[in-house]
Structure formats: C-alpha cells, structure tokens
Design an enzyme around this catalytic site. Structure first.
Site: not given
Length: 333
Positions: A18, A308, A311
């Site tokens: 990600s 978040d 990340h």
C-alpha cells in the site's frame, strides 16, 4: 533532480504494497482499499484514487522528482493507454507482502501475481513499441520493490499465525528467501536497476503502538527489532546478489532510520503529532474503517506525520523521498 552524466531513467516500475499502490485494489473484493473519502482529500481535485494517503504516495513523488511524469498510474487503471506503459506503472497492491500467506489474509494481489502482470506488461510493450525499445526500458528503468511491512505487522504480529510457527529470527529468514527469489525473477525478466525498500520502524506506527505499546502507546521495541533484523538480512542478501548479477545495480533503501528520525524529532520537521493518524481517533482506523463518517478526523493533516493508523501523510512521504533519493540515486549508475 539532476542525474549523473548523461544518464536517463525512462520509467519507474513499482511492485509491493500500500505504500506505493496507486489503485490496483479498487476493483478487488477486499477490505484493503481506499477509493473513498477522506482518502485523497489533498489529491488533485480531492479525488480518492485508491492511494493510501491524503494525497500523493512515494511512487508519484519519485517519478516527479526524476522528471518523468507527475503520477504513476496503477497497472489496472481502466484508462491506461499504451503510451503510459513507456514511463512506468505500479503493480503494487495494498496488504501484499513476500510471505505467501500475507496477500491471502486480505484477498489482494500477491507478488507472484504482480510478476505475472509484469510479464503481460512486457508483452504489451513489445507489441506496441518493439523489442529494442522494450529492452531499453527494462534495462534503464528504476524498478522499486516495497514489501515486508504487512508480513511483519499482519502475518506475524497482529494475526499471530506465523508467530505460532516461527520465532522472529526464522520468520525473517523465511520472508528473506521470498524477497531474494523475487529479485532474481525480476533480473531474469530483464530488470537491471532494482531498488528494494527495507522495513520501516513498524513498532512506532500508530496501530502497532495501540496493539503492542501498552497503556502509554509507546513504540513497540519487539516489532521494531523485527524490522531491524529483517533489514540487516535484506541488506546483506542484496549485497550478495550483486556479486552474482554483474550487470545489475541492486540498491538497498534504508527507510527505517529517516522515518525514526522524524518520529523522534517531530518539531524539526514541523510535526506536532506522530503517535496518531489524522483519520478518526488515529489509533486503529485504516482502509475501510477510515471513512467519511469518522467525525473525529482532523481538519489539518499538515501537523500529522500519519494520515491513518498505518500510512504516512503526503508531507511525510515528501520528506522521506527527498532524503532517500538524494542518498541512493547515484548508486543506480
């Protein structure tokens, strides 16, 4: 950024998780996606694209810094055009990792499947632009591999599945074997400039603090030690691979220390909050739990290191990419 001599980098091609995904998970049935607000709040037009941040991610910042283009499209982007292939794409999938178990936990695209897509990509290049141009792109492009975080954080610590089977030393050996095989396969397909990111200080990521940092939510030393152990082995393995691949430039990227420096010296970088993400309470929300219905989401993420609970914000990524590229770019030439 000026490259040494007359060197060129025609494309940047990206594999992993990600941190560098730009939308490949959007159409998957997985909780590991983020093509909805508030993700992308500071992206062009405020549009959520499947990037796990408030704005751009390292893939975008690296191509921009190298003067190639502004954004890296995801390979599965429905609007992808043949010309986009010439300057590179991202095959990365949020939630993926080296360990075969890792992508299964969240039903995302494994690294072997990313490699299959890469072979398909090479076929499209040859069909559209010919063999010579394809070989030029493969040998001159910078190919980045960003994985291991989900292996350590999810497959080992959070799920406990691998923890029941391995101690951390043998587990880091286990995922190192897969990392090494992946680099060899890239080399076999023609890649010659390969940069491999080490693990970040995962024990200091907000979700890991919540899960393993006690009441005070301190950095988990146990999780950080796992990252450091993997990094030491990865760095040594890449050095060894270089001896056997004379035409390749294989570069280890240390992201652990620059990120830890920000966490330990936030004021130096203009951050106020490093132990919580901007979204929701900032302690556990990520992906589908970080959504527009979170009333606590911060209004100004510029004070936050993390977007978040897992990340970083675009601002953090900019600092990191600046440090990493300046340190390592010349190693590719």
């Amino acid at each position: 950024m000026r490259l040494p001599g007359n060197e060129t980098v025609p494309a940047v091609i990206i594999f992993g998780d990600s941190i560098v995904e730009t939308g490949n998970n959007n159409d998957l049935r997985t909780p590991a996606k983020c093509n909805f607000p508030p993700y992308g709040r500071d992206f062009q037009g405020g549009i959520p694209t499947g990037r796990f941040s408030n704005g751009k991610v390292p893939s975008d910042l690296i191509v921009k810094e190298l003067g190639i283009k502004d954004l890296v499209p995801s390979y599965k982007d429905p609007n992808l055009k043949p010309n986009d292939l010439l300057t590179g794409v991202s095959f990365a999938s949020g939630g993926s990792g080296y360990d075969p178990l890792t992508p299964k936990l969240l039903s995302v695209i494994s690294l072997p499947d990313q490699l299959k897509q890469f072979k398909e990509y090479i076929g499209k290049l040859k069909a559209n632009f010919g063999e010579d141009r394809t070989n030029f792109i493969l040998t001159r492009s910078i190919i980045l591999v960003v994985a291991s975080s989900n292996d350590i954080a999810n497959s080992y610590f959070a799920s406990g599945i691998r923890k029941a089977q391995y101690d951390i030393s043998s587990y880091t050996d286990f995922i190192l074997g897969y990392a090494s095989s992946f680099i060899k396969e890239l080399y076999g397909l023609g890649a010659r400039r390969v940069g491999v990111f080490g693990a970040p200080p995962l024990g200091c990521v907000p979700s890991q603090r919540t899960l393993f940092g006690g009441i005070g939510r301190v950095c988990s030393q146990q999780v950080n030690q796992a990252s450091m152990m993997f990094n030491a082995k990865l760095s040594a393995e890449l050095h060894s691979l270089k001896q056997h691949m004379p035409q390749a430039r294989i570069v280890y990227f240390d992201v652990y220390n620059p990120l830890l420096h920000i966490i330990q010296n936030p004021a130096t970088y203009g951050f106020q909050v490093v132990d919580k993400g901007c979204c929701g309470t900032g302690t556990l929300e990520v992906s589908i739990s970080c959504n527009r219905l979170e009333p606590q989401t911060c209004t100004d993420e510029s004070n936050y290191m993390f977007w978040d609970s897992y990340h970083p914000t675009e601002r953090t990524y900019k600092i990191l990419v600046g440090k990493v590229l300046n340190k390592y770019i010349s190693s590719f030439f």
